[in-house]
Design a protein around this motif. Structure first.
Motif, PDB file in Angstrom:
ATOM      1  N   ASP A  43     -24.826   8.168   2.242  1.00 56.19           N
ATOM      2  CA  ASP A  43     -23.823   7.779   1.244  1.00 56.19           C
ATOM      3  C   ASP A  43     -22.590   7.150   1.878  1.00 56.19           C
ATOM      4  O   ASP A  43     -22.339   5.947   1.729  1.00 56.19           O
ATOM      5  CB  ASP A  43     -23.402   9.009   0.424  1.00 56.19           C
ATOM      6  CG  ASP A  43     -24.570   9.583  -0.369  1.00 56.19           C
ATOM      7  OD1 ASP A  43     -25.539   8.820  -0.601  1.00 56.19           O
ATOM      8  OD2 ASP A  43     -24.526  10.762  -0.736  1.00 56.19           O
ATOM      9  N   ASP A  44     -21.825   7.936   2.596  1.00 57.64           N
ATOM     10  CA  ASP A  44     -20.501   7.491   3.028  1.00 57.64           C
ATOM     11  C   ASP A  44     -20.576   6.279   3.944  1.00 57.64           C
ATOM     12  O   ASP A  44     -19.840   5.306   3.759  1.00 57.64           O
ATOM     13  CB  ASP A  44     -19.789   8.643   3.742  1.00 57.64           C
ATOM     14  CG  ASP A  44     -19.539   9.807   2.784  1.00 57.64           C
ATOM     15  OD1 ASP A  44     -19.558   9.571   1.569  1.00 57.64           O
ATOM     16  OD2 ASP A  44     -19.353  10.944   3.257  1.00 57.64           O
ATOM     17  N   ILE A  45     -21.437   6.350   4.915  1.00 57.88           N
ATOM     18  CA  ILE A  45     -21.517   5.215   5.852  1.00 57.88           C
ATOM     19  C   ILE A  45     -22.022   3.971   5.141  1.00 57.88           C
ATOM     20  O   ILE A  45     -21.532   2.850   5.361  1.00 57.88           O
ATOM     21  CB  ILE A  45     -22.422   5.593   7.035  1.00 57.88           C
ATOM     22  CG1 ILE A  45     -21.774   6.742   7.820  1.00 57.88           C
ATOM     23  CG2 ILE A  45     -22.654   4.407   7.953  1.00 57.88           C
ATOM     24  CD1 ILE A  45     -22.625   7.268   8.953  1.00 57.88           C
ATOM     25  N   ALA A  46     -23.004   4.185   4.228  1.00 59.52           N
ATOM     26  CA  ALA A  46     -23.513   3.038   3.462  1.00 59.52           C
ATOM     27  C   ALA A  46     -22.404   2.455   2.572  1.00 59.52           C
ATOM     28  O   ALA A  46     -22.294   1.229   2.409  1.00 59.52           O
ATOM     29  CB  ALA A  46     -24.705   3.462   2.617  1.00 59.52           C
ATOM     30  N   HIS A  47     -21.545   3.346   1.956  1.00 57.95           N
ATOM     31  CA  HIS A  47     -20.438   2.864   1.117  1.00 57.95           C
ATOM     32  C   HIS A  47     -19.473   2.017   1.927  1.00 57.95           C
ATOM     33  O   HIS A  47     -19.011   0.966   1.462  1.00 57.95           O
ATOM     34  CB  HIS A  47     -19.694   4.057   0.505  1.00 57.95           C
ATOM     35  CG  HIS A  47     -20.525   4.804  -0.496  1.00 57.95           C
ATOM     36  ND1 HIS A  47     -20.167   6.032  -1.026  1.00 57.95           N
ATOM     37  CD2 HIS A  47     -21.720   4.506  -1.079  1.00 57.95           C
ATOM     38  CE1 HIS A  47     -21.082   6.432  -1.869  1.00 57.95           C
ATOM     39  NE2 HIS A  47     -22.049   5.525  -1.914  1.00 57.95           N
ATOM     40  N   SER A 160     -10.052   5.767   1.531  1.00 57.93           N
ATOM     41  CA  SER A 160     -10.510   6.916   0.748  1.00 57.93           C
ATOM     42  C   SER A 160     -11.891   7.372   1.214  1.00 57.93           C
ATOM     43  O   SER A 160     -12.139   8.566   1.413  1.00 57.93           O
ATOM     44  CB  SER A 160     -10.530   6.549  -0.743  1.00 57.93           C
ATOM     45  OG  SER A 160     -11.097   7.611  -1.494  1.00 57.93           O
ATOM     46  N   VAL A 161     -12.789   6.383   1.412  1.00 58.26           N
ATOM     47  CA  VAL A 161     -14.149   6.738   1.863  1.00 58.26           C
ATOM     48  C   VAL A 161     -14.107   7.292   3.283  1.00 58.26           C
ATOM     49  O   VAL A 161     -14.815   8.252   3.629  1.00 58.26           O
ATOM     50  CB  VAL A 161     -15.069   5.508   1.761  1.00 58.26           C
ATOM     51  CG1 VAL A 161     -16.439   5.831   2.358  1.00 58.26           C
ATOM     52  CG2 VAL A 161     -15.219   5.067   0.316  1.00 58.26           C
ATOM     53  N   GLU A 162     -13.254   6.721   4.140  1.00 61.16           N
ATOM     54  CA  GLU A 162     -13.163   7.190   5.528  1.00 61.16           C
ATOM     55  C   GLU A 162     -12.671   8.628   5.588  1.00 61.16           C
ATOM     56  O   GLU A 162     -13.085   9.404   6.460  1.00 61.16           O
ATOM     57  CB  GLU A 162     -12.232   6.288   6.331  1.00 61.16           C
ATOM     58  CG  GLU A 162     -12.857   4.935   6.668  1.00 61.16           C
ATOM     59  CD  GLU A 162     -11.869   4.046   7.400  1.00 61.16           C
ATOM     60  OE1 GLU A 162     -10.661   4.364   7.380  1.00 61.16           O
ATOM     61  OE2 GLU A 162     -12.314   3.030   7.978  1.00 61.16           O
ATOM     62  N   ARG A 163     -11.749   8.994   4.658  1.00 58.74           N
ATOM     63  CA  ARG A 163     -11.296  10.383   4.644  1.00 58.74           C
ATOM     64  C   ARG A 163     -12.455  11.322   4.328  1.00 58.74           C
ATOM     65  O   ARG A 163     -12.585  12.395   4.900  1.00 58.74           O
ATOM     66  CB  ARG A 163     -10.163  10.555   3.610  1.00 58.74           C
ATOM     67  CG  ARG A 163      -8.819  10.064   4.125  1.00 58.74           C
ATOM     68  CD  ARG A 163      -7.697  10.555   3.215  1.00 58.74           C
ATOM     69  NE  ARG A 163      -7.827  10.072   1.857  1.00 58.74           N
ATOM     70  CZ  ARG A 163      -7.347   8.911   1.404  1.00 58.74           C
ATOM     71  NH1 ARG A 163      -6.675   8.114   2.219  1.00 58.74           N
ATOM     72  NH2 ARG A 163      -7.506   8.543   0.145  1.00 58.74           N
ATOM     73  N   GLN A 164     -13.306  10.885   3.370  1.00 59.44           N
ATOM     74  CA  GLN A 164     -14.478  11.708   3.035  1.00 59.44           C
ATOM     75  C   GLN A 164     -15.417  11.848   4.247  1.00 59.44           C
ATOM     76  O   GLN A 164     -15.938  12.924   4.536  1.00 59.44           O
ATOM     77  CB  GLN A 164     -15.228  11.092   1.852  1.00 59.44           C
ATOM     78  CG  GLN A 164     -14.436  11.101   0.549  1.00 59.44           C
ATOM     79  CD  GLN A 164     -15.204  10.439  -0.596  1.00 59.44           C
ATOM     80  OE1 GLN A 164     -16.338  10.033  -0.407  1.00 59.44           O
ATOM     81  NE2 GLN A 164     -14.581  10.332  -1.742  1.00 59.44           N
ATOM     82  N   VAL A 165     -15.591  10.715   4.954  1.00 61.25           N
ATOM     83  CA  VAL A 165     -16.471  10.749   6.139  1.00 61.25           C
ATOM     84  C   VAL A 165     -15.894  11.678   7.198  1.00 61.25           C
ATOM     85  O   VAL A 165     -16.607  12.476   7.815  1.00 61.25           O
ATOM     86  CB  VAL A 165     -16.657   9.321   6.696  1.00 61.25           C
ATOM     87  CG1 VAL A 165     -17.376   9.365   8.048  1.00 61.25           C
ATOM     88  CG2 VAL A 165     -17.425   8.453   5.718  1.00 61.25           C
ATOM     89  N   ALA A 166     -14.576  11.600   7.422  1.00 66.74           N
ATOM     90  CA  ALA A 166     -13.944  12.454   8.434  1.00 66.74           C
ATOM     91  C   ALA A 166     -14.070  13.919   8.056  1.00 66.74           C
ATOM     92  O   ALA A 166     -14.319  14.782   8.919  1.00 66.74           O
ATOM     93  CB  ALA A 166     -12.483  12.061   8.594  1.00 66.74           C
ATOM     94  N   GLU A 167     -13.871  14.232   6.756  1.00 63.64           N
ATOM     95  CA  GLU A 167     -13.979  15.626   6.327  1.00 63.64           C
ATOM     96  C   GLU A 167     -15.388  16.155   6.554  1.00 63.64           C
ATOM     97  O   GLU A 167     -15.582  17.273   7.044  1.00 63.64           O
ATOM     98  CB  GLU A 167     -13.589  15.740   4.848  1.00 63.64           C
ATOM     99  CG  GLU A 167     -12.098  15.487   4.603  1.00 63.64           C
ATOM    100  CD  GLU A 167     -11.781  15.421   3.111  1.00 63.64           C
ATOM    101  OE1 GLU A 167     -12.742  15.541   2.316  1.00 63.64           O
ATOM    102  OE2 GLU A 167     -10.609  15.244   2.757  1.00 63.64           O
ATOM    103  N   ARG A 168     -16.367  15.333   6.188  1.00 68.54           N
ATOM    104  CA  ARG A 168     -17.747  15.789   6.398  1.00 68.54           C
ATOM    105  C   ARG A 168     -18.049  15.903   7.905  1.00 68.54           C
ATOM    106  O   ARG A 168     -18.761  16.803   8.356  1.00 68.54           O
ATOM    107  CB  ARG A 168     -18.730  14.814   5.742  1.00 68.54           C
ATOM    108  CG  ARG A 168     -18.744  14.920   4.219  1.00 68.54           C
ATOM    109  CD  ARG A 168     -19.997  14.265   3.649  1.00 68.54           C
ATOM    110  NE  ARG A 168     -20.049  14.417   2.222  1.00 68.54           N
ATOM    111  CZ  ARG A 168     -19.611  13.532   1.324  1.00 68.54           C
ATOM    112  NH1 ARG A 168     -19.068  12.405   1.748  1.00 68.54           N
ATOM    113  NH2 ARG A 168     -19.696  13.756   0.032  1.00 68.54           N
TER     114      ARG A 168
END
Length: 758
Positions: A43-47, A160-168
């Protein structure tokens, strides 16, 4: 021990429970990490990739509009713009589906709509009949403002997406680290448990294996093993014992026959002496066994362990035999000789007289060089057999023993030898040499040179006896061999003289001590001089004139023969060139076996070139044994003939060459050995040999030279046989060069100068 087992079992249960709990926990953590990693990768990387692609498409729109403004190429513009619009529309549609709840989505869509309207307005301005360039620039300015707004909004989406990636990612790292520590903890516990249980299991298995091996030892032992009672009765026998018994006694069922014959006696002796172990050897049939007898006092039984050492004893006996015997002839060797003589001397009898005779085969080196080492070994074996057969038949108080030392040296040893031993030894050697020996399809005449030394007058030990016997043997060898010589004290002086001469010979050429004597060759029918032979002499400053028969063998032994031979060749060629003013006659030079190598043609060519002598006036004399000594002899002779020199076979009839080889040699001359000429008047066999050699040579188109002609009767016979050329004391002795020139060259008739040299 039982308490220990329960304790270990309790520890095992505790560790097993902890391991199960930790395994379940690690499994759950692993599932969570797997899910987060899947979201992260799917998901995140693809986004991020899709938003980056959309941002690239939005950024590319502004340059398309500027390019359209610059070149007003509407077709190119429409193609690029429509392709870009499809990318932007696809990206916006994906954003609407993926981030439907995002408040920035409506603003992004609004900016996108504004950009589309501005692009449409710019197209209308640029396609109007009259282009309003100011309006176009105003539209492009708005396009730049809207594009920056759209890019900024997309940047916020990316952050916003990068923050999600960092959290995961942080979650995955923390969970992975926690799982790592859990695995390490479980591994440490399991490792400790494995150490304890491994040690316990190893102890248990080792004890069990040792007991199992001990139980299987008699069964699996490849050597016979017995258990017997104190009376020698067999209680147990392993399979190896039965197998051995069936081999030695195939028709007997009594296994006891394999045991030592005095087993009962040995058991009683062990019991009496309280000795638990006994070892000894015994023989059963043709087998030798090494027996270990062990008495078990607590069980009142005995164990019998047998080992078949037949092969080992046979090998030891064979090695013992080879240590004291020669492998080629099976005669006793030097070591056995030393042992036997020491035993004879140790008898210490006042009248004990020991005879040590050292014998060698005359001209053995010629056989080995001519026919090869295998033929030499065959000759040595034949001589050994004759010596054994001959001396085994002798009637003597003590047996005569034969030994082989190195090479062609034999020793004949007699204990308690009286004065008649010399005569008996000479007679036996005559019997041995009476019949020729067939070696490699060649019939050879056998003669031996024997030196005899006696204990105690000629030596106190075997080493001194052998040394003095060798001195006597050398004395008889230098006199032509074929005889027995008793050691005399002056022979040691001869040995010292040989040592002195061998040293002086190395400096003889540098000191100008060597001389060339020349002996004339006479045509038998015309009586004219047709050439000469160069013969070397040594004028020693201390010992006077020394014959080549004495120093040439020394030169060959010491390795100085090549130096001496080259000097002879060079001196003879240089002198013959000076004589060309008197007459053009050839000079003959003898070539030794050590000179006859592949380098000889190059040496001859160099000497001829440096001296200036025409090759037609040089004749090289090679003995037939030397000519057959190496495989490349025919090639060497062809190379010499290619130079133009004449080749002669010297001492013909004394060697071992065959007619098959003789016809292949590119020679022009055969020289009949003087040993046949010497007895020509009195020996019908020598006359037959000389006549045959002359006829053979003429049939092969060769010129025949007779050596050693000393009497008119010999000259007459050789004339009748058709001999071509003679040389010997009858016509002239070898003389120095100046004397030869005065006696033969300056007195020759003029007609003789017309002889043609080919």
């Amino acid at each position: 021990m039982n308490f220990g087992r329960r304790w270990w079992f309790l520890i095992y249960l505790i560790v097993l429970g902890l391991g199960s709990v930790l395994s379940i926990y690690i499994y759950q953590q692993g599932q969570n990490v797997r899910d987060e990693i899947l979201r992260l990768s799917n998901d995140d990387i693809a986004h991020l990739h899709r938003i980056a692609d959309l941002k690239q498409a939005v950024t590319a729109r502004e340059p398309i509009l500027y390019r359209y403004y610059a070149d007003t190429d509407r077709d190119s513009y429409l193609t690029s713009y429509r392709r870009n619009t499809r990318r932007v529309n696809d990206g916006m549609a994906w954003l609407a589906r993926t981030f439907a709840d995002n408040p920035e989505l409506a603003k992004l869509q609004g900016d996108h709509s504004v950009l589309q309207k501005l692009a449409k307005q710019l197209d209308q301005v640029l396609t109007a009949d009259s282009t309003d360039w100011d309006e176009a620039r105003r539209i492009l300015g708005e396009v730049a403002i809207v594009s920056r707004s759209l890019n900024n909004r997309l940047e916020r989406f990316v952050r916003s997406v990068e923050r999600q990636v960092a959290e995961r990612g942080n979650y995955v790292s923390a969970a992975t680290l926690e799982m790592f520590y859990s695995v390490v903890a479980v591994s440490v516990v399991i490792f400790i448990l494995a150490l304890f249980f491994g040690h316990y299991a190893y102890q248990h298995l080792s004890d069990a294996r040792a007991r199992r091996l001990l139980a299987l030892f008699p069964e699996r032992n490849p050597n016979p093993v017995f258990q017997v009672d104190t009376h020698g009765k067999v209680l147990f026998a392993n399979p190896a014992a039965y197998n051995m018994h069936s081999v030695i006694f195939p028709n007997s069922g009594e296994i006891e026959r394999l045991l030592p014959p005095d087993l009962q006696k040995n058991i009683n002796a062990m019991h009496t002496r309280h000795a638990p172990l006994m070892r000894f050897e015994y023989t059963v049939s043709t087998y030798i066994f090494f027996c270990t007898l062990q008495y078990l006092e607590d069980l009142d039984t005995c164990h019998v362990y047998l080992q078949d050492i037949t092969a080992r004893r046979s090998a030891e006996n064979r090695n013992e035999y080879l240590a004291y015997h020669d492998s080629l002839t099976n005669l006793a060797n030097r070591r056995q000789l030393e042992k036997d003589v020491a035993a004879m001397i140790s008898k210490n009898r006042p009248d004990n007289r020991i005879a040590v005779a050292l014998a060698n085969i005359d001209r053995f080196s010629m056989v080995s060089q001519s026919l090869g080492h295998l033929a030499g070994d065959e000759l040595i074996t034949s001589v050994a057999n004759r010596l054994q057969h001959c001396f085994s038949e002798t009637e003597y108080d003590n047996p005569i023993k034969i030994y082989r030392l190195e090479g062609d040296h034999f020793v004949i040893l007699a204990d308690n030898a009286d004065e008649s031993f010399f005569g008996e030894l000479s007679e036996h050697l005559r019997r041995i040499a009476r019949d020729p020996i067939l070696v490699d399809n060649h019939t050879l005449s056998l003669t031996m040179s024997v030196g005899l030394a006696y204990f105690p007058e000629h030596g106190k030990d075997i080493f001194q006896l052998l040394k003095n016997a060798e001195s006597a043997m050398r004395r008889i060898s230098t006199r032509g061999g074929n005889g027995v010589c008793v050691y005399q004290s002056d022979m040691n002086a001869d040995a010292l003289l040989r040592l002195e001469l061998s040293h002086d010979l190395r400096q003889a050429t540098a000191r100008n001590e060597l001389l060339i004597y020349y002996q004339p060759k006479i045509d038998l029918f015309s009586g004219n001089l047709v050439g000469s032979e160069a013969l070397v002499r040594w004028q020693h400053p201390k010992h006077g004139m020394i014959s080549p028969a004495e120093f040439i063998p020394l030169a060959e032994e010491t390795g100085s023969i090549n130096q001496v031979g080259e000097w002879i060749l060079r001196t003879a060629c240089a002198r013959n060139l000076l004589w060309q003013s008197h007459d053009q006659l050839p000079v003959a030079v003898n070539i030794s076996a050590h000179q006859f190598t592949n380098e000889l043609p190059d040496l001859v060519a160099q000497v001829l070139r440096e001296t200036g002598l025409d090759a037609r006036y040089l004749e090289l004399e090679i003995t037939e044994g030397v000519a057959m000594s190496i495989d490349s002899s025919i090639d060497i002779m062809h190379r010499l003939r290619h130079l133009g020199v004449t080749l002669a076979i010297d001492d013909f009839g004394t060697g071992f060459s065959s007619l098959a080889y003789l016809k292949q040699f590119p020679i022009q001359t055969l020289k009949v050995d003087q040993s046949f000429i010497k007895q020509l008047e009195n020996s019908p066999s020598d006359r037959a040999i000389v006549r045959s050699i002359i006829e053979l040579g003429h049939h092969l188109g060769l010129e025949i030279v007779a050596e050693g002609v000393e009497t008119p009767e010999q000259q007459t016979m050789l004339s009748e046989y058709g001999c071509d050329i003679m040389q010997g004391y009858l016509f002239g002795r070898p003389v120095p060069a100046d004397e030869y020139e005065k006696l033969f060259l300056e007195t020759r008739p003029e007609s003789s100068n017309k002889r043609e040299i080919t």
